[in-house]
Each structure stands twice: as C-alpha cells, then as structure tokens.
Write a protein that holds these residues in place. Structure first.
Motif, short mmCIF file in Angstrom:
data_model
loop_
_atom_site.label_atom_id
_atom_site.label_comp_id
_atom_site.label_asym_id
_atom_site.label_seq_id
_atom_site.Cartn_x
_atom_site.Cartn_y
_atom_site.Cartn_z
N VAL A 152 47.70 -24.94 -39.13
CA VAL A 152 48.07 -26.26 -39.62
C VAL A 152 48.02 -26.30 -41.14
O VAL A 152 49.01 -26.63 -41.81
CB VAL A 152 47.14 -27.34 -39.05
CG1 VAL A 152 47.40 -28.70 -39.71
CG2 VAL A 152 47.29 -27.44 -37.54
N MET A 197 53.96 -29.85 -41.10
CA MET A 197 52.92 -30.72 -41.62
C MET A 197 53.14 -31.11 -43.07
O MET A 197 52.51 -32.05 -43.56
CB MET A 197 51.54 -30.07 -41.49
CG MET A 197 51.04 -29.94 -40.08
SD MET A 197 51.95 -28.62 -39.21
CE MET A 197 51.22 -28.71 -37.58
N PHE A 243 50.52 -34.19 -43.76
CA PHE A 243 49.10 -33.85 -43.67
C PHE A 243 48.58 -33.43 -45.04
O PHE A 243 49.30 -32.82 -45.82
CB PHE A 243 48.88 -32.70 -42.69
CG PHE A 243 49.11 -33.04 -41.24
CD1 PHE A 243 49.70 -34.24 -40.85
CD2 PHE A 243 48.73 -32.14 -40.25
CE1 PHE A 243 49.91 -34.54 -39.52
CE2 PHE A 243 48.93 -32.43 -38.91
CZ PHE A 243 49.53 -33.63 -38.54
N MET A 247 45.90 -37.04 -41.74
CA MET A 247 47.17 -36.93 -41.02
C MET A 247 47.86 -38.28 -41.02
O MET A 247 47.29 -39.27 -40.55
CB MET A 247 46.91 -36.47 -39.58
CG MET A 247 46.14 -35.16 -39.50
SD MET A 247 45.97 -34.54 -37.82
CE MET A 247 44.89 -35.77 -37.12
N ASP A 302 52.15 -34.07 -32.31
CA ASP A 302 50.90 -33.72 -32.99
C ASP A 302 49.71 -33.74 -32.04
O ASP A 302 48.59 -33.37 -32.44
CB ASP A 302 50.64 -34.70 -34.15
CG ASP A 302 51.65 -34.56 -35.26
OD1 ASP A 302 52.09 -35.61 -35.80
OD2 ASP A 302 52.02 -33.42 -35.61
#
Length: 121
Positions: free
Chosen positions: A46, A62, A66, A81, A88
């Motif tokens: 991630v 992401m 994020f 996030m 997700d």
C-alpha cells in the motif's frame, strides 16, 4: 525485536475517510510500510515511509487518496485514507523493514496482526 499493533479499522461508507495507526514497542529505527489483503487475494503493498519520514512511496491505486506518516516520538505509524472505495476493503497490516524503504513484503522483518477495514454502503 519489534512488536506492531494496528488499530483504527472499522466499517465505513464509500467516500468516507479513515485513519489507521500502528503502535510499535521496542526499539524501532526501521522503515515502515502498510500492506493490505482483500478476501481471497494476496497481500499487496500500500505505502511505505523511511525512518526519517522524508521518503514515501505509494502503490498506484492509493496515490492521491492515502497518506502515510509517522511520529517517531510516539513510535506510531499512520495511514490516512480518503475517498474510500469498495475495493479498499481488506485487512491492513503494518510492517517494519531493517533494509530501508521497500515495496515488497519479503523485505520486511516484523508484522502486525492486521486491522479490518470494510467499505460498504
């Protein structure tokens, strides 16, 4: 030895925001990362951050949504996030790497138990 404990996961709706935390105990001078594993799928990268926080990396899905950060005084790693999507939904894991910032899980030495994030309408 480093122990990692994630928290903050919960049920949210699409478009919501959520902030995950990862508390570490023991001496932690490692680069850190977040990974996630959706039901029936492999665990995937991630985001990652260097020990100083000066270098960050994100998986393409992401980027822009994020944000990884850390507070070394509190021995805590974060993942903010935003604009969460159904896809997700996953168990999110934090990990520590003695090899510097890394995007592959084999380079991480320590792992938390994970925290469940569910995005559902």
């Amino acid at each position: 030895q480093v122990q990692l404990v994630e928290s903050g996961g919960r049920l949210v709706q699409p478009g919501d925001s959520l902030k995950l935390s990862c508390a570490s105990s023991g001496r932690n001078s490692y680069a850190m990362g977040w990974f996630r594993q959706a039901p029936g799928k492999e665990r995937k990268f991630v985001a990652a951050i260097s020990y100083s926080g000066g270098n960050t990396y994100y998986a393409d899905p992401m980027k822009g949504r994020f944000t990884i950060s850390r507070d070394n005084a509190k021995n805590t790693l974060y993942l903010q996030m935003n604009s969460l999507k159904l896809e997700d939904t996953a168990v999110y894991y934090c990990a520590a790497s003695s090899r510097g910032v890394a995007t592959t899980e084999v380079l991480y030495d320590y792992w938390g138990q994970g925290t469940q994030v569910t995005v559902s309408s």
